[in-house]
Design an enzyme around this catalytic site. Sequence first.
Site, PDB file in Angstrom:
ATOM      1  N   ASP A   1       0.859  -1.194   0.000  1.00  0.00           N
ATOM      2  CA  ASP A   1       0.000   0.000   0.000  1.00  0.00           C
ATOM      3  C   ASP A   1       0.903   1.255   0.000  1.00  0.00           C
ATOM      4  O   ASP A   1       1.883   1.316   0.753  1.00  0.00           O
ATOM      5  CB  ASP A   1      -0.869  -0.045   1.271  1.00  0.00           C
ATOM      6  CG  ASP A   1      -1.982   0.981   1.284  1.00  0.00           C
ATOM      7  OD1 ASP A   1      -2.353   1.465   0.201  1.00  0.00           O
ATOM      8  OD2 ASP A   1      -2.499   1.281   2.387  1.00  0.00           O
ATOM      9  N   HIS A   2       0.580   2.226  -0.820  1.00  0.00           N
ATOM     10  CA  HIS A   2       1.278   3.515  -0.873  1.00  0.00           C
ATOM     11  C   HIS A   2       2.807   3.428  -0.894  1.00  0.00           C
ATOM     12  O   HIS A   2       3.482   3.976  -0.006  1.00  0.00           O
ATOM     13  CB  HIS A   2       0.849   4.423   0.293  1.00  0.00           C
ATOM     14  CG  HIS A   2      -0.554   4.914   0.156  1.00  0.00           C
ATOM     15  ND1 HIS A   2      -0.936   5.872  -0.754  1.00  0.00           N
ATOM     16  CD2 HIS A   2      -1.686   4.536   0.792  1.00  0.00           C
ATOM     17  CE1 HIS A   2      -2.233   6.070  -0.673  1.00  0.00           C
ATOM     18  NE2 HIS A   2      -2.719   5.278   0.253  1.00  0.00           N
TER      19      HIS A   2
END
Length: 348
Positions: A83-84
């Site tokens: 994620d991210h």
Amino acid sequence: MPLVSMRQLLDEAAKGGYGVGAFNVNDMEQIQAIMGAAKETNSPVIIQASRGARSFAQDRYLFHLILAAAELNPEIPIAMHQDHGNSFETCKSAIELGYTSVMMDGSLKEDGKTPASFEENVAVTKKVVDFAHARGVTVEGEIGVLGGVEDGHGAGGTGLEHVTDPDQAVEFAELTGVDALAIAIGTSHGAYKFSKKPDGSVLKMDVLIAIHKRLPKTHLVMHGSSSVPKDLQDVINQYGGKLKETWGVPVEEIQLGIRNGVRKVNVDTDNRLAMTGAIRKVLWTQPEKFDPRDYLKPAREAMQKVVAQRMTQFGQAGHAGDYQAVSIAEIAKGYKDGSLSTKPLVAR
Ligand code: 13P
């Protein structure tokens, strides 16, 4: 089932017209809660780890815990997603570790705070796409900037400062070849998203629908999708917590998104609230307890309940057995020979 490519999982979701929850993890109990819910509802699932999670749990612990989930639940398709990611190096390290999917969040500079230019975003995202696809790994990009901060990553603000421009979304998808596209429509990370129930002036569902019309086959991603239910806030406050009144994204709006191309729905905060409320309740009502299992078990159960509910609401429930995993090597071949397209269909 071995870990599956997120591209396969999202292509299947598009065929079935449903969304897939992507749930954040930091520890064993959260992974078990997600897998308990996936088993209970027979759902494919995306398990995702932020940079903060990878450093909190340490890469190899987290990686092997997720592998254990796959080993113990061979009937459930699981994509393991970064994620991210804030840089090419972060994404590369996840890919080399064995993640089947990465998000290159080039909407922000490498500091994870300062909005990047369109050109910078395209350049770093394309570099990740080239590296990832050659190895059969899926890439999610982001255009527009989300609000709030999660695990130290984020520009802050309300989420309305950098709403995605549909024309830029098209250009970005064409220039990068991403498999999934996160867009900014007024949502933000964390518990404090809205100070009243969001209406059309806050949540830009019209922008989402406009992007879907222009990119009808692109898998859209909704970040900041926790609903921050009042009952979960109440448990925390009833047992000594001090949450201020707040509203999240109504599930009906997420379902409207799913009818308009949203295939991945990111949820973290709701699970944090559920676990913390359950832990507070035990420690507040039974102060004599000191065995961590006495509060971690109810915490795990509370999270499983929320995740199972979301899996049902997003429509992924019942779809775990629809397909067999295509190996990551086959997926890499697909990108190379063009059978897995990276050119978006654009409606002009
Ligand atoms: P929430 O804070 O709304 O759960 O969002 C999580 C998220 O988008 C992770 O990337």
